[in-house]
Design a protein around this motif. Structure first.
Motif, PDB file in Angstrom:
ATOM      1  N   LEU A  33       4.709  10.734   2.419  1.00 51.45           N
ATOM      2  CA  LEU A  33       4.723   9.506   1.618  1.00 51.45           C
ATOM      3  C   LEU A  33       4.805   8.326   2.567  1.00 51.45           C
ATOM      4  N   MET A  34       3.929   7.365   2.368  1.00 53.60           N
ATOM      5  CA  MET A  34       3.967   6.187   3.228  1.00 53.60           C
ATOM      6  C   MET A  34       3.807   4.928   2.391  1.00 53.60           C
ATOM      7  N   ASP A  35       4.659   3.957   2.655  1.00 50.45           N
ATOM      8  CA  ASP A  35       4.537   2.686   1.943  1.00 50.45           C
ATOM      9  C   ASP A  35       4.554   1.553   2.966  1.00 50.45           C
ATOM     10  N   SER A  36       3.680   0.592   2.743  1.00 52.23           N
ATOM     11  CA  SER A  36       3.626  -0.561   3.636  1.00 52.23           C
ATOM     12  C   SER A  36       3.616  -1.824   2.787  1.00 52.23           C
ATOM     13  N   PHE A  37       4.550  -2.722   3.066  1.00 50.14           N
ATOM     14  CA  PHE A  37       4.645  -3.966   2.295  1.00 50.14           C
ATOM     15  C   PHE A  37       4.594  -5.148   3.251  1.00 50.14           C
ATOM     16  N   ALA A  38       3.824  -6.163   2.904  1.00 48.44           N
ATOM     17  CA  ALA A  38       3.698  -7.329   3.791  1.00 48.44           C
ATOM     18  C   ALA A  38       3.650  -8.615   2.983  1.00 48.44           C
ATOM     19  N   LEU A  39       4.325  -9.645   3.516  1.00 46.02           N
ATOM     20  CA  LEU A  39       4.266 -10.992   2.964  1.00 46.02           C
ATOM     21  C   LEU A  39       3.629 -11.889   4.019  1.00 46.02           C
ATOM     22  N   GLY A  40       2.692 -12.728   3.606  1.00 47.77           N
ATOM     23  CA  GLY A  40       2.024 -13.558   4.599  1.00 47.77           C
ATOM     24  C   GLY A  40       1.874 -14.994   4.150  1.00 47.77           C
ATOM     25  N   VAL A  41       1.821 -15.885   5.125  1.00 52.88           N
ATOM     26  CA  VAL A  41       1.493 -17.283   4.853  1.00 52.88           C
ATOM     27  C   VAL A  41       0.481 -17.726   5.918  1.00 52.88           C
ATOM     28  N   ALA A  42      -0.611 -18.309   5.431  1.00 52.60           N
ATOM     29  CA  ALA A  42      -1.692 -18.701   6.340  1.00 52.60           C
ATOM     30  C   ALA A  42      -1.910 -20.202   6.263  1.00 52.60           C
ATOM     31  N   PHE A  43      -2.357 -20.764   7.368  1.00 55.23           N
ATOM     32  CA  PHE A  43      -2.635 -22.201   7.458  1.00 55.23           C
ATOM     33  C   PHE A  43      -4.052 -22.369   7.988  1.00 55.23           C
ATOM     34  N   LYS A  44      -4.760 -23.329   7.417  1.00 54.63           N
ATOM     35  CA  LYS A  44      -6.089 -23.582   7.985  1.00 54.63           C
ATOM     36  C   LYS A  44      -6.391 -25.073   7.949  1.00 54.63           C
ATOM     37  N   SER A  45      -7.292 -25.486   8.830  1.00 54.25           N
ATOM     38  CA  SER A  45      -7.683 -26.888   8.866  1.00 54.25           C
ATOM     39  C   SER A  45      -8.708 -27.149   7.762  1.00 54.25           C
ATOM     40  N   VAL A  46      -8.966 -28.422   7.491  1.00 53.43           N
ATOM     41  CA  VAL A  46      -9.839 -28.796   6.377  1.00 53.43           C
ATOM     42  C   VAL A  46     -11.213 -28.150   6.517  1.00 53.43           C
ATOM     43  N   GLU A  47     -11.765 -28.178   7.704  1.00 54.10           N
ATOM     44  CA  GLU A  47     -13.101 -27.620   7.917  1.00 54.10           C
ATOM     45  C   GLU A  47     -13.054 -26.129   8.232  1.00 54.10           C
ATOM     46  N   SER A  59       0.852  -1.192   0.000  1.00 56.43           N
ATOM     47  CA  SER A  59       0.000   0.000   0.000  1.00 56.43           C
ATOM     48  C   SER A  59       0.882   1.234   0.000  1.00 56.43           C
ATOM     49  N   LEU A  60       0.641   2.085  -0.978  1.00 53.34           N
ATOM     50  CA  LEU A  60       1.408   3.325  -1.096  1.00 53.34           C
ATOM     51  C   LEU A  60       0.435   4.490  -1.010  1.00 53.34           C
ATOM     52  N   SER A  61       0.800   5.513  -0.245  1.00 53.83           N
ATOM     53  CA  SER A  61      -0.083   6.677  -0.191  1.00 53.83           C
ATOM     54  C   SER A  61       0.746   7.950  -0.111  1.00 53.83           C
ATOM     55  N   ARG A  62       0.170   8.996  -0.618  1.00 51.75           N
ATOM     56  CA  ARG A  62       0.751  10.328  -0.473  1.00 51.75           C
ATOM     57  C   ARG A  62      -0.373  11.227   0.004  1.00 51.75           C
ATOM     58  N   SER A  63      -0.151  11.865   1.131  1.00 49.06           N
ATOM     59  CA  SER A  63      -1.194  12.739   1.657  1.00 49.06           C
ATOM     60  C   SER A  63      -0.571  14.062   2.066  1.00 49.06           C
ATOM     61  N   SER A  64      -1.365  15.109   1.984  1.00 49.65           N
ATOM     62  CA  SER A  64      -0.841  16.418   2.351  1.00 49.65           C
ATOM     63  C   SER A  64      -1.776  17.082   3.348  1.00 49.65           C
ATOM     64  N   THR A  65      -1.184  17.741   4.320  1.00 51.67           N
ATOM     65  CA  THR A  65      -1.952  18.493   5.311  1.00 51.67           C
ATOM     66  C   THR A  65      -1.197  19.781   5.594  1.00 51.67           C
ATOM     67  N   PRO A  66      -1.893  20.834   6.002  1.00 51.25           N
ATOM     68  CA  PRO A  66      -1.185  22.063   6.377  1.00 51.25           C
ATOM     69  C   PRO A  66      -0.175  21.759   7.477  1.00 51.25           C
TER      70      PRO A  66
END
Lengths: 224, 482
Positions: B180-194, B161-168
Motif C-alpha cells: 500500500l502506498m499513499d502520496s499526498f502533496a500541497l503546492g503553491v506556484a507563482f508565475k509572471s504575467v507573461e 495518489s493511493l495505490s495497492r499493488s501485489s507481487t510474488p
C-alpha cells in the motif's frame, strides 16, 4: 403681395426645407452607422472562423460558423433596411423611416450578442483530445518547448494508451517530464497496465528489490 | 429484495435514458466521456487483458537449495544424505479484469478530479494450481487532485495518489507482497504575467506499507513514512528555450524497522538544465545536478539527464540517458545509469506501433541488513550468524553470507507493441515485454539444526539465492474507455 412679405415667405420656406433636410440626413447617417456596425461584427466573426479553421478544430469551427451564418443574415437584412429608409426619406416619408429605426437597433443588439456568444465557443481540438478545457490550458501553460518534448500527445487518441488510473491537472512543474520529486522522469513511459503493477514512486528496479530482499521465512524457521 | 432490485434497475434505466442522449447525442458532447455539467466530464472504462508470463516469481535458475541429513543404521553405520533442489521457474496465464472511472470538473479557474482503477489479477494456475490461490489479488490506483486560481498569478494545488499493488514475495511460491502506498502533496506556484518565470513550492509525504508486516516482522523493514519538500523553477528566456532548476529532499524513516537508525535516509537531489526546441521537429533536454544521501554513511554523487526528441507527423523518437539516486532500505541508496529509447509510429490512421527499450546499471550502497542487528554476530568468513537455543538443549544456527563488494545489477527491458483504435473509445493492443537482470549479488543462507535428543532430526540446509533472471510476457489488452 408686398416685397417684404415675399421675403418673409421665402425665408420661412428656406428654413422649413433646411430643417427637413437636416432631419432626413441625420436619420440616414444614423441608419448607415448601425448597418456598418453589424458589418464590422460580421467581419470580426469571419476572423474568428478563420482562426478556428487554421486550428483545424472542428468543434470550434462548427460553433463559430453557426454564429457567423446568423451574423451574415443580419448584415444582409440591415443593408436592405438602410436602403428602404433611404428610399422613404427620398420620398419625403420621414415617419416611415423613423419607424424602421427601432428594428435596426434590435439588429445591432442581436449582432453584438452573436459576437459575445461566439467568443465563448468551446474549443475541442481532436489532436489534444480536449474533453474539457484543461488540455488547452496545459498546452498554453507548458508552452511550445515543453509540449515539443512530449510524445504522449501522439497517442492521446488511442484508448489502449490512456492512463485510466490517473487524473491529470495543468501543473507546469512536471511539464515534459521535469518532475519536482527529485527524480527526473523519462519519456520511456509504460502502459497503464504496467503502472498498476508497480507502485507510483517505485521503479521496476525497486519493486524487484523488495521482492528479493524479504527473506523467505522457511529459512528462518528451524522446524520446517 | 426483488422489489428493491427492480427499483434499482428502474432508476438505472431512467438515468440512462435521461443522461445518455443528453451526454452523447447533444451537439456539444465531448468525443469521449459523459458531460455531467458544462465543465465536468465523466469517463468510464473496462479492460480485459489476458497475459502470459514465463517467470512469474522472477526466479533465477541458478538458485539452489541443498539439505544434508545424517542417519545411523542398525549396524551403527553413519550415513549422510544430501538432496539438492533447484528453484522451479513457473509460468502462468493471468487474466486482468480492470474497470475504471475518471471524473473531472475543469474550468478557467479550477480543476477538481478523481480517478479510480481496479485491477484484479486472476492467475489461472496452468503450471501450478497453487498460483491461482496464492497470487490472485486485487490491485488499485486512485488519484484525487485539485487546482485553484489557475488563471491567477498564484496557483494552489493538492494531489493524493493511493495505490495497492501485489507481487510474488520471493522466488519460491510462498505468497505475495501487498504494497500500500499513499502520496499526498500541497503546492503553491507563482508565475509572471507573461508566464516567462514560474516557480513552485511543494510539500507532502509518502507512506509505504506492506500489508503482511502485521503478521511477519521481516516485512516491517520496508514500511516507511517520508515527508518531502520540492522546489522547482523555470525561466523561458527565449521563445523556444527555457532553463529549469529543481531541488528536492525527503526524510525517509523506516519507522518499524529493526534497522531504523541505519536505514533512515535523507536524500537531496538537485538538477539544473536547459530545454530547447532546436527545430520544429527536434527538441532536446540537458540537465546536470548533484545528489547526496545522508544515512548510516554520507554518499555524494552526481545527477545527469540528456534527452533528444524527434517528432515529425506520425513518427516520434526519444533517446536519452539518466543518472540519479534513490534511497534503499537495506543498501542505503542505489545509484542508476539508464539509457533508453522510446519509439512510436502511427500508420493507417488507426494503428500505433511502439518500441520501448531501456538498459539500467544499478550501483547499490553497502548492505546494512545485519550490521546493526544485535541478534547477529559476524563470523570470520564475513557471514552474519544468529544462534537460538531452546529449553530442551536443541539449537539452531542461522547464517547469511553475502558478497563483500558492493552490489551491481544490469537490467534490460525490451517492449514492442501494436495498438489498434477501432473507435476513439475502444481498442486492442498486443504487446511483448522482455525483462532480463544480471547481478553479482548472491545470498547464501544456512540453517543448521541440532536436536538434543534425536540426532537423526539434525539437518543443514543451505540456499544459494541468485537474483539474475529472464522473464517474457505477452499481453493482449482489450480496452473500452469512454
Amino acid at each position: 403681395m408686398s416685397f417684404s412679405k415675399f421675403v418673409l415667405l421665402f425665408v420661412s420656406v428656406f428654413f422649413a426645407f433646411a430643417i427637413y433636410a437636416d432631419e432626413a440626413s441625420t436619420i440616414k447617417d444614423e441608419a448607415k452607422g448601425k448597418a456598418d456596425k453589424i458589418a464590422e461584427i460580421q467581419s470580426q466573426l469571419k476572423g474568428v472562423a478563420a482562426e478556428a479553421a487554421a486550428a483545424k478544430d472542428q468543434v470550434w469551427q462548427g460553433c463559430v460558423g453557426k454564429y457567423l451564418s446568423d451574423a451574415t443574415q443580419l448584415a444582409g437584412g440591415a443593408g436592405n433596411l438602410v436602403a428602404q429608409i433611404a428610399a422613404a426619406l427620398a420620398g419625403g416619408n420621414i415617419s416611415a423611416a423613423q419607424k424602421s429605426m427601432p428594428t435596426l437597433d434590435s439588429m445591432v443588439t442581436s449582432a453584438e450578442k452573436l459576437l459575445a456568444d461566439a467568443q465563448n465557443c468551446e474549443r475541442s481540438s481532436a489532436k489534444q483530445q480536449a474533453n474539457s478545457k484543461v488540455e488547452m490550458q496545459r498546452a498554453n501553460v507548458r508552452g511550445s518547448v515543453s509540449s515539443a518534448m512530449s510524445l504522449s500527445s501522439m497517442t492521446s487518441d488511442m484508448p489502449t494508451e490512456t492512463n485510466r488510473g490517473a487524473v491529470e491537472g495543468s501543473d507546469a512543474a512536471d511539464a515534459a517530464g521535469i518532475d519536482a520529486s527529485g527524480v527526473i522522469q523519462t519519456t520511456n513511459d509504460g502502459s497503464a497496465e504496467a503502472e498498476v503493477a508497480v507502485a507510483p514512486t517505485e521503479t521496476p528496479e525497486d519493486a524487484t528489490q523488495i521482492e528479493e530482499q524479504v527473506p523467505v521465512q522457511e529459512e528462518q524457521s528451524p522446524t520446517m | 429484495m426483488i422489489t428493491n432490485r427492480k427499483f434499482f434497475l428502474a432508476v438505472c434505466f431512467i438515468l440512462l435514458v435521461m443522461v445518455f442522449p443528453v451526454s452523447v447525442l447533444s451537439e456539444d458532447a465531448p468525443e469521449k466521456g459523459f458531460k455531467i455539467t458544462k465543465d465536468t466530464v465523466l469517463n468510464v472504462g473496462i479492460a480485459i487483458n489476458p497475459e502470459f508470463e514465463s517467470n512469474i516469481t522472477k526466479a533465477s535458475e541458478d538458485t539452489v537449495t541443498t539439505e544434508t541429513r545424517t542417519s545411523t543404521d542398525e549396524n551403527g553405520k553413519v550415513a549422510t544424505t544430501t538432496t539438492t533442489r533447484n528453484t522451479e521457474i513457473l509460468s502462468d496465464m493471468i487474466l486482468h479484469y480492470s474497470p475504471s472511472l475518471r471524473i473531472k470538473l475543469d474550468d478557467d479557474k479550477k480543476t477538481i478530479g478523481f480517478s479510480l482503477l481496479l485491477d484484479y489479477n486472476h492467475y489461472l494456475g496452468i503450471e501450478n494450481s497453487k498460483t491461482a490461490k496464492k497470487l490472485s489479488e486485487l490491485d488499485l490506483r486512485s488519484d484525487l487532485l485539485g487546482e485553484f486560481n489557475k488563471d491567477g498569478l498564484v496557483i494552489f494545488d493538492f494531489k493524493n495518489s493511493l495505490s495497492r499493488s501485489s507481487t510474488p514475495d520471493g522466488q519460491e511460491l510462498s505468497g505475495k507482497n501487498r504494497n500500500l502506498m499513499d502520496s499526498f502533496a500541497l503546492g503553491v506556484a507563482f508565475k509572471s504575467v507573461e508566464d516567462v518565470l514560474y516557480g513552485k513550492i511543494k510539500i507532502g509525504f509518502d507512506i509505504n506499507y506492506l500489508e503482511q508486516s502485521k503478521d511477519n516482522s521481516a516485512y516491517k523493514d520496508y514500511n516507511y513514512v517520508a515527508p518531502f519538500l520540492d522546489l522547482f523553477g523555470r525561466w523561458k528566456f527565449l521563445p523556444k528555450t527555457m532553463a529549469f532548476a529543481s531541488f528536492s529532499t525527503k526524510y525517509q524513516d523506516y519507522y518499524e524497522s529493526k534497522l531504523r537508525d541505519d536505514s533512515r535516509a535523507v536524500p537531496i537531489n538537485i538538477f539544473l538544465g536547459v530545454m530547447s526546441q532546436i527545430t520544429p521537429i527536434i527538441s532536446s533536454k540537458v540537465s546536470l545536478g548533484y545528489s547526496v544521501n545522508a544515512g548510516k554513511s554520507v554518499h555524494h554523487d552526481y545527477n545527469a539527464n540528456a534527452e533528444l526528441i524527434f517528432k515529425y507527423q506520425d513518427t516520434g523518437l526519444a533517446i536519452g540517458y539518466l543518472k540519479n539516486m534513490r534511497p534503499s532500505s537495506y543498501f542505503q541508496y542505489n545509484s542508476t545509469h539508464k539509457v533508453y529509447l522510446n519509439f512510436k509510429q502511427k500508420f493507417a490512421k488507426y494503428f500505433l506501433a511502439s518500441l520501448n527499450f531501456s538498459y539500467s546499471y544499478l550501483m547499490f550502497g553497502k548492505n546494512i541488513e545485519f550490521s546493526a542487528n544485535e541478534e547477529y554476530t559476524q563470523a570470520e568468513d564475513g557471514s552474519y550468524q544468529r544462534v537460538t537455543e531452546y529449553e530442551d538443549g536443541s539449537s539452531v544456527t542461522y547464517s547469511v553470507l553475502m558478497p563483500k563488494g558492493k552490489r551491481r545489477d544490469h537490467l534490460i527491458n525490451f517492449a514492442p507493441s501494436l495498438s489498434y483504435a477501432i473507435f476513439p473509445w475502444f481498442g486492442l493492443k498486443l504487446g511483448y515485454n522482455l525483462e532480463y537482470k544480471d547481478t553479482d549479488f548472491v545470498r547464501t543462507s544456512t540453517t543448521n539444526y541440532n536436536n538434543a535428543s534425536d540426532a537423526e532430526k539434525n539437518y543443514t540446509r543451505t540456499t544459494s539465492t541468485h537474483y539474475d533472471y529472464i522473464d517474457h510476457r505477452v499481453m493482449l489488452s482489450i480496452v473500452l474507455d469512454y
